[in-house]
Design a protein around this motif. Structure first.
Motif, PDB file in Angstrom:
ATOM      1  N   ALA A  48       0.834  -1.207   0.000  1.00 11.93           N
ATOM      2  CA  ALA A  48       0.000   0.000   0.000  1.00 11.93           C
ATOM      3  C   ALA A  48       0.862   1.248   0.000  1.00 11.93           C
ATOM      4  O   ALA A  48       0.517   2.256  -0.613  1.00 11.93           O
ATOM      5  CB  ALA A  48      -0.926  -0.004   1.207  1.00 11.93           C
ATOM      6  N   VAL A  49       1.976   1.182   0.715  1.00 10.65           N
ATOM      7  CA  VAL A  49       2.949   2.266   0.765  1.00 10.65           C
ATOM      8  C   VAL A  49       4.325   1.613   0.771  1.00 10.65           C
ATOM      9  O   VAL A  49       4.571   0.680   1.537  1.00 10.65           O
ATOM     10  CB  VAL A  49       2.790   3.135   2.035  1.00 10.65           C
ATOM     11  CG1 VAL A  49       3.886   4.192   2.117  1.00 10.65           C
ATOM     12  CG2 VAL A  49       1.402   3.786   2.071  1.00 10.65           C
ATOM     13  N   SER A  50       5.213   2.084  -0.076  1.00  7.87           N
ATOM     14  CA  SER A  50       6.593   1.605  -0.109  1.00  7.87           C
ATOM     15  C   SER A  50       7.480   2.812  -0.373  1.00  7.87           C
ATOM     16  O   SER A  50       7.508   3.343  -1.476  1.00  7.87           O
ATOM     17  CB  SER A  50       6.776   0.544  -1.195  1.00  7.87           C
ATOM     18  OG  SER A  50       8.096   0.029  -1.164  1.00  7.87           O
ATOM     19  N   LEU A  51       8.162   3.242   0.677  1.00  8.76           N
ATOM     20  CA  LEU A  51       8.989   4.443   0.604  1.00  8.76           C
ATOM     21  C   LEU A  51      10.450   4.085   0.778  1.00  8.76           C
ATOM     22  O   LEU A  51      10.789   3.158   1.527  1.00  8.76           O
ATOM     23  CB  LEU A  51       8.590   5.434   1.705  1.00  8.76           C
ATOM     24  CG  LEU A  51       7.139   5.895   1.711  1.00  8.76           C
ATOM     25  CD1 LEU A  51       6.876   6.764   2.942  1.00  8.76           C
ATOM     26  CD2 LEU A  51       6.808   6.651   0.432  1.00  8.76           C
ATOM     27  N   VAL A  52      11.316   4.842   0.118  1.00  5.91           N
ATOM     28  CA  VAL A  52      12.751   4.680   0.283  1.00  5.91           C
ATOM     29  C   VAL A  52      13.365   5.972   0.804  1.00  5.91           C
ATOM     30  O   VAL A  52      12.838   7.065   0.582  1.00  5.91           O
ATOM     31  CB  VAL A  52      13.452   4.273  -1.038  1.00  5.91           C
ATOM     32  CG1 VAL A  52      13.016   2.880  -1.471  1.00  5.91           C
ATOM     33  CG2 VAL A  52      13.210   5.284  -2.138  1.00  5.91           C
ATOM     34  N   ALA A  53      14.466   5.807   1.496  1.00  4.66           N
ATOM     35  CA  ALA A  53      15.297   6.937   1.929  1.00  4.66           C
ATOM     36  C   ALA A  53      16.569   6.876   1.084  1.00  4.66           C
ATOM     37  O   ALA A  53      17.230   5.835   1.027  1.00  4.66           O
ATOM     38  CB  ALA A  53      15.639   6.816   3.412  1.00  4.66           C
ATOM     39  N   VAL A  54      16.863   7.973   0.425  1.00  2.00           N
ATOM     40  CA  VAL A  54      17.995   8.022  -0.489  1.00  2.00           C
ATOM     41  C   VAL A  54      18.919   9.160  -0.079  1.00  2.00           C
ATOM     42  O   VAL A  54      18.467  10.275   0.198  1.00  2.00           O
ATOM     43  CB  VAL A  54      17.510   8.226  -1.948  1.00  2.00           C
ATOM     44  CG1 VAL A  54      18.673   8.268  -2.908  1.00  2.00           C
ATOM     45  CG2 VAL A  54      16.526   7.141  -2.334  1.00  2.00           C
ATOM     46  N   ASP A  55      20.207   8.859  -0.027  1.00  2.00           N
ATOM     47  CA  ASP A  55      21.229   9.868   0.250  1.00  2.00           C
ATOM     48  C   ASP A  55      22.153   9.894  -0.958  1.00  2.00           C
ATOM     49  O   ASP A  55      22.938   8.959  -1.165  1.00  2.00           O
ATOM     50  CB  ASP A  55      22.003   9.514   1.521  1.00  2.00           C
ATOM     51  CG  ASP A  55      22.935  10.619   1.965  1.00  2.00           C
ATOM     52  OD1 ASP A  55      23.109  11.610   1.225  1.00  2.00           O
ATOM     53  OD2 ASP A  55      23.509  10.498   3.064  1.00  2.00           O
ATOM     54  N   GLY A  56      22.007  10.922  -1.791  1.00  2.00           N
ATOM     55  CA  GLY A  56      22.753  10.961  -3.043  1.00  2.00           C
ATOM     56  C   GLY A  56      22.263   9.837  -3.936  1.00  2.00           C
ATOM     57  O   GLY A  56      21.074   9.733  -4.219  1.00  2.00           O
ATOM     58  N   ASP A  57      23.184   8.960  -4.326  1.00  2.00           N
ATOM     59  CA  ASP A  57      22.827   7.807  -5.150  1.00  2.00           C
ATOM     60  C   ASP A  57      22.580   6.551  -4.322  1.00  2.00           C
ATOM     61  O   ASP A  57      22.260   5.504  -4.873  1.00  2.00           O
ATOM     62  CB  ASP A  57      23.940   7.515  -6.167  1.00  2.00           C
ATOM     63  CG  ASP A  57      24.061   8.601  -7.214  1.00  2.00           C
ATOM     64  OD1 ASP A  57      23.054   9.286  -7.481  1.00  2.00           O
ATOM     65  OD2 ASP A  57      25.166   8.762  -7.768  1.00  2.00           O
ATOM     66  N   ALA A  58      22.756   6.640  -3.012  1.00  2.69           N
ATOM     67  CA  ALA A  58      22.669   5.456  -2.161  1.00  2.69           C
ATOM     68  C   ALA A  58      21.294   5.318  -1.517  1.00  2.69           C
ATOM     69  O   ALA A  58      20.793   6.261  -0.898  1.00  2.69           O
ATOM     70  CB  ALA A  58      23.740   5.515  -1.076  1.00  2.69           C
ATOM     71  N   LEU A  59      20.717   4.147  -1.641  1.00  2.00           N
ATOM     72  CA  LEU A  59      19.481   3.836  -0.945  1.00  2.00           C
ATOM     73  C   LEU A  59      19.877   3.433   0.477  1.00  2.00           C
ATOM     74  O   LEU A  59      20.640   2.476   0.664  1.00  2.00           O
ATOM     75  CB  LEU A  59      18.753   2.694  -1.652  1.00  2.00           C
ATOM     76  CG  LEU A  59      17.330   2.482  -1.182  1.00  2.00           C
ATOM     77  CD1 LEU A  59      16.419   2.269  -2.366  1.00  2.00           C
ATOM     78  CD2 LEU A  59      17.256   1.319  -0.245  1.00  2.00           C
TER      79      LEU A  59
END
Length: 168
Positions: A48-59
């Motif tokens: 239902a919800v799928s979020l990522v945290a990204v720093d620059g090019d890195a997940l």
């Protein structure tokens, strides 16, 4: 760099799998199947919800939410988890930001509430609490927590998706 929280994209999927496996590698109370659970939820169309945290090019983080079934028929409840943060980035607030964004997404969907299985000391800050009337069979009651977003917490037994039985 600044950590950005955004919805997952198809190109994130392999990195989410690897990140989730790494995040739970040395975690206590794990079945080491969390990455397969996320994959199975996605394959079943149940994320239902799928979020990522990204720093620059890195997940560096990921959070999944999926619908749960309540025995009394109450609709609009979701299960939060797994929540994964890269081992080198744990303790930096990334998981907390993911939880906040995920709860905001549920509120935007007019969800009734959210449940999770996790450390009460951590999740209390987001408003989660053990609710004696809401039960997940087979787990210690203090670790199964709920947060009502609209209306009261129902008296019911909760069932997660069959995807939570996924194995390698």
């Amino acid at each position: 760099m600044t950590v950005e929280i955004r919805p997952e994209t198809p190109t994130d999927i392999p990195a989410i799998h690897a990140l989730t496996a790494a995040a739970f590698l040395h975690a206590p109370h794990t079945s080491h199947t969390e990455q397969y659970i996320v994959d199975a939820l996605r394959a079943a169309g149940e994320l239902a919800v799928s979020l990522v945290a990204v720093d620059g090019d890195a997940l560096v983080g990921h959070i999944a939410l999926s619908a749960v079934t309540l025995s009394d028929g109450t609709a609009g409840w979701f299960g939060l988890g797994p929540v994964s943060v890269a081992p080198a980035r744990q303790g930096q607030g990334i998981g907390g930001r993911l939880v906040e964004h995920a709860l905001d997404a549920l509120r935007a969907q007019q969800a009734a509430g959210c449940v999770l299985l996790g450390d009460p000391r951590y999740y209390r800050r987001f408003g989660f609490a053990s609710e004696p009337a809401l039960v997940l069979p087979g787990v210690p009651a203090e670790y199964f927590q709920a947060l009502a977003l609209r209306g009261p917490v129902p008296a019911a037994t909760v069932r997660y998706s069959e995807a939570f039985e996924a194995r390698a």
